[in-house]
Scaffold this motif. Structure first.
Motif, mmCIF file in Angstrom:
data_model
loop_
_atom_site.group_PDB
_atom_site.id
_atom_site.type_symbol
_atom_site.label_atom_id
_atom_site.label_comp_id
_atom_site.label_asym_id
_atom_site.label_seq_id
_atom_site.Cartn_x
_atom_site.Cartn_y
_atom_site.Cartn_z
ATOM 1 N N GLN A 27 -41.955 23.116 -77.590
ATOM 2 C CA GLN A 27 -43.118 24.495 -77.634
ATOM 3 C C GLN A 27 -44.136 23.708 -78.083
ATOM 4 O O GLN A 27 -45.019 24.791 -77.454
ATOM 5 N N ASN A 28 -44.035 23.085 -78.965
ATOM 6 C CA ASN A 28 -45.432 22.699 -79.283
ATOM 7 C C ASN A 28 -46.421 22.021 -77.698
ATOM 8 O O ASN A 28 -47.377 22.208 -77.877
ATOM 9 N N ARG A 29 -45.928 21.288 -77.258
ATOM 10 C CA ARG A 29 -46.334 20.948 -75.211
ATOM 11 C C ARG A 29 -46.823 21.371 -74.612
ATOM 12 O O ARG A 29 -47.784 21.643 -74.020
ATOM 13 N N ARG A 30 -45.367 22.340 -74.082
ATOM 14 C CA ARG A 30 -45.798 23.447 -73.925
ATOM 15 C C ARG A 30 -47.197 24.971 -73.828
ATOM 16 O O ARG A 30 -47.957 24.828 -73.249
ATOM 17 N N LEU B 60 -50.350 22.131 -73.553
ATOM 18 C CA LEU B 60 -50.251 22.221 -71.758
ATOM 19 C C LEU B 60 -50.871 23.954 -71.343
ATOM 20 O O LEU B 60 -52.143 23.588 -70.505
ATOM 21 N N GLU B 61 -50.579 24.678 -71.709
ATOM 22 C CA GLU B 61 -51.459 25.815 -71.852
ATOM 23 C C GLU B 61 -52.651 25.396 -72.035
ATOM 24 O O GLU B 61 -53.464 26.508 -71.001
ATOM 25 N N ALA C 79 -58.444 24.683 -70.308
ATOM 26 C CA ALA C 79 -59.578 24.236 -70.179
ATOM 27 C C ALA C 79 -59.751 23.804 -69.062
ATOM 28 O O ALA C 79 -61.789 23.824 -68.127
ATOM 29 N N GLU C 80 -59.168 23.658 -67.981
ATOM 30 C CA GLU C 80 -59.278 23.310 -66.304
ATOM 31 C C GLU C 80 -60.358 24.415 -66.210
ATOM 32 O O GLU C 80 -61.263 24.230 -65.142
ATOM 33 N N ALA D 270 -58.789 34.680 -80.189
ATOM 34 C CA ALA D 270 -60.515 34.173 -79.884
ATOM 35 C C ALA D 270 -59.577 33.610 -77.916
ATOM 36 O O ALA D 270 -59.934 33.931 -76.811
ATOM 37 N N LEU D 271 -58.482 32.758 -78.398
ATOM 38 C CA LEU D 271 -57.707 31.758 -76.918
ATOM 39 C C LEU D 271 -57.360 33.173 -75.760
ATOM 40 O O LEU D 271 -57.359 33.254 -74.403
ATOM 41 N N GLU D 272 -56.589 34.014 -76.527
ATOM 42 C CA GLU D 272 -55.960 35.177 -75.808
ATOM 43 C C GLU D 272 -57.292 36.702 -74.988
ATOM 44 O O GLU D 272 -56.607 36.623 -73.828
#
Length: 190
Positions: free
Chosen positions: A18-21, A24-25, A30-31, A84-86
């Motif tokens: 879950q942390n990895r997913r 990656l999100e 960022a991309e 903030a990210l949301e």
């Protein structure tokens, strides 16, 4: 080790997968941010602390170095508040709430523009009742100029200017900020 609650059997923290997913999100976000122009970035609610990292990532063109800088940007983004990210994701999402609000506001401005062109002073009085900060004289002049443009089959300069003036009055934005938004005018201006 994340551990389990002895009573319920639930895990205390998210799994490694879950942390990895989630990481990656954030990397994908960022991309997307790096791919945007400066003007597009200015419209988004990007935290000030991230802007230098985004610009630095854009500046680097060597593949491996760019990838490494992008990973660093994602790391900095993960340090930001999740809200903030949301908010940033929502603003970038075409189907997000922010996009829907902006489209609705654009339609509201276009409806007022058409009402002013069709109904004249009666529509202007209604507009001024709803938005008293609007400039009556300027709007009246732009409506006259737009009707004259249509009659003479001239380019829609006043039509666009009327849109910008209405948008500034309705949405409370400065008319100078809208000078580069001619592409947001409706397709009816032909």
């Amino acid at each position: 080790m994340r551990g389990r609650d002895e009573d319920t059997g639930e895990f205390f923290s998210p799994s490694r997968s879950q942390n990895r997913r989630e990481a990656l999100e954030v990397l994908a976000l960022a991309e997307k941010l790096v791919a945007l122009t400066e003007a597009q970035l200015a419209k988004l609610p990007v935290p000030e602390a991230l802007l230098p990292h985004i610009r630095e990532t854009k500046r680097i063109t060597a593949h491996v170095a760019h990838k490494r800088q992008l990973a660093f940007l994602a790391k900095q983004m993960r340090r930001e508040d999740e809200d903030a990210l949301e908010t940033l994701r929502d603003a970038m999402d075409e189907n997000g709430e922010a996009a829907r609000r902006e489209v609705a506001a654009m339609h509201r401005v276009e409806q007022w523009r058409e009402r002013l062109l069709e109904d004249g002073d009666a529509a202007l009085a209604g507009l001024l009742d709803e938005y008293p900060q609007a400039d009556r004289q300027r709007l009246r002049q732009l409506v006259r100029n737009t009707l004259e443009e249509r009659k003479r089959n001239k380019p829609p300069h006043s039509f666009r200017e009327l849109y910008r003036e209405l948008r500034a009055a309705i949405l409370g934005q400065g008319a100078g900020d809208e000078a580069d938004h001619d592409d947001e005018t409706s397709p009816e201006q032909e």
